[in-house]
Write an enzyme that holds these catalytic residues in place. Structure first.
Site, PDB file in Angstrom:
ATOM      1  N   CYS A   1     -29.900 -15.547   5.313  1.00  0.00           N
ATOM      2  CA  CYS A   1     -29.264 -16.427   4.268  1.00  0.00           C
ATOM      3  C   CYS A   1     -27.720 -16.054   4.139  1.00  0.00           C
ATOM      4  CB  CYS A   1     -30.015 -15.997   3.113  1.00  0.00           C
ATOM      5  SG  CYS A   1     -28.989 -16.917   1.554  1.00  0.00           S
TER       6      CYS A   1
ATOM      7  N   MET B   1     -35.476 -22.538  -1.117  1.00  0.00           N
ATOM      8  CA  MET B   1     -35.322 -22.179  -2.598  1.00  0.00           C
ATOM      9  C   MET B   1     -35.439 -23.487  -3.348  1.00  0.00           C
ATOM     10  SD  MET B   1     -34.672 -19.834  -4.510  1.00  0.00           S
ATOM     11  CE  MET B   1     -34.816 -18.875  -3.209  1.00  0.00           C
TER      12      MET B   1
END
Length: 387
Positions: A121, A40
């Site tokens: 995640c 990210m």
């Protein structure tokens, strides 16, 4: 007693199918011996363009993008450098089979080579909402539904794959991991796809740690749970028809010994993460070392010059109604001189030049409007290295 002839023939036929499918999977995965993980706020299209000036064959991944964002605004969210970036995988986040199927179809239409589902995640903002991310490991039937829907949506034309952990919380035994792989790969929850023999999902990217959904933040979840590479090695033996890329704890590519050791132990490929953000230059030797192809052999100066030309083109054309900030464009080159004399000065001079130019982080270009919140908007700075 002895097996009857028809039973022997049936067994031989099944073995032949497994061998044929496994051979095809391994041949396809040969192109993914080395990959750079989805991260990210890092693996955006500008980062990926820079990577292609270092290595032509390493598999690249997008940042995780939410299925909702893809469906509502595919042009902005799925933008990439069409010719230069291949091979490139888009990673999707979400838990709605129908929505993820629509997103996968759009990814295929936009020319991505593969669609990957994030099942690793551990961030509360991902796994705590709508049962996404690592929490999905507790729902293998749902993951099977999702991947089945995605696979059918792209008609099997591009691979649909999974990035996962070994388990979550106390659901972390090898037997439970096997159950997860078995259900997800075969699509047992919805029935096998009608397109032919073989698994619905043939490639698992496995972060060789479990995740804690409570008690650890995302950064701690990348280091506190112990690595169990042997679990991945055992999977490669138990599922010869599938491919397994190993991820986690591969801190440097400077010496390729660790990567070669994983491959020698049965892994189909290795995935690098933060080590590339610290020092991307070792990727310049990967094409010859792992793919048997010539390296590009650009000097650092040549890489900078080519990337500067790219930045000029991006700034000239803008992106939608936005102009990408210089800081956003130049973040990928910050570690280009890592470990060299003058590397620190390069970073300092670069930052000073940006400050003089009046750039600020708040001017960075949003990845997509609020119609479908992007991963960057959903995740905070503490989640910048999402699985």
């Amino acid at each position: 007693g002895r097996m009857e002839a028809p039973e022997c023939e049936a067994l031989s036929e099944r073995d032949a199918i497994v061998e044929e499918v496994g051979t095809k999977r391994r041949r396809r995965a040969e192109g993914q011996v080395v990959a750079v993980a989805p991260m990210m706020k890092h693996t955006n299209l500008h980062f990926r363009y820079l990577m292609r000036l270092l290595t032509q064959h390493t598999q690249l991944y997008t940042e995780m993008v939410l299925a909702d964002a893809v469906v509502h605004n595919p042009t902005e969210v799925l933008a990439y450098n069409n010719v230069e970036e291949h091979p490139v995988t888009v990673q999707l986040g979400g838990s709605d089979p129908e929505q993820l199927a629509m997103a996968a179809q759009l990814c295929h239409q936009h020319g991505y080579d593969e669609v990957n589902l994030n099942v690793g995640c551990p961030s509360k903002k991902v796994s705590g909402k709508n049962c996404s991310g690592a929490r999905l490991m507790l729902r293998p039937d749902l993951v099977g539904d999702i991947l089945h829907s995605m696979h059918v949506a792209v008609s099997g034309a591009i691979p649909t794959t999974v990035k996962c952990r070994l388990g979550v919380d106390n659901v972390d035994s090898y037997e439970e991991l096997v159950r997860f792989v078995d259900i997800v790969s075969s699509g047992k929850s919805r029935g096998r796809w009608d397109g032919g023999p073989g698994p619905v999902v043939d490639h698992f990217v496995v972060h060789a740690r479990k995740a804690f959904l409570k008690g650890l933040n995302p950064q701690q979840n990348r280091s506190v749970p112990p690595l169990k590479y042997d679990y991945v090695y055992r999977l490669t033996q138990q599922y010869p028809e599938l491919c397994f890329t190993i991820n986690g704890g591969i801190e440097t590519a400077t010496s390729y010994a660790q990567m070669h050791a994983h491959l020698a132990s049965g892994a189909t490929g290795v995935m690098l993460g933060r080590s590339v953000l610290k020092d991307p230059w070792p990727l310049t030797q990967v094409d010859s070392a792992f793919f048997g192809r010539p390296n590009l052999n650009y000097s650092r100066r040549e890489v900078l010059e080519r990337y500067a030309d790219y930045c000029d083109r991006v700034r000239d054309r803008g992106e939608g109604s936005y102009v990408t900030s210089k800081r956003t464009l130049l973040v990928p080159v910050v570690p280009l001189f890592a470990g060299l004399n003058g590397g620190r000065r390069f970073r300092q001079e670069l930052d000073a030049a940006l400050l003089r130019d009046g750039e600020r982080e708040k001017k960075t270009c949003p990845a997509a409007p609020a119609a479908g919140a992007t991963s960057e908007e959903v995740l905070g700075s503490e989640d910048r290295y999402v699985d």
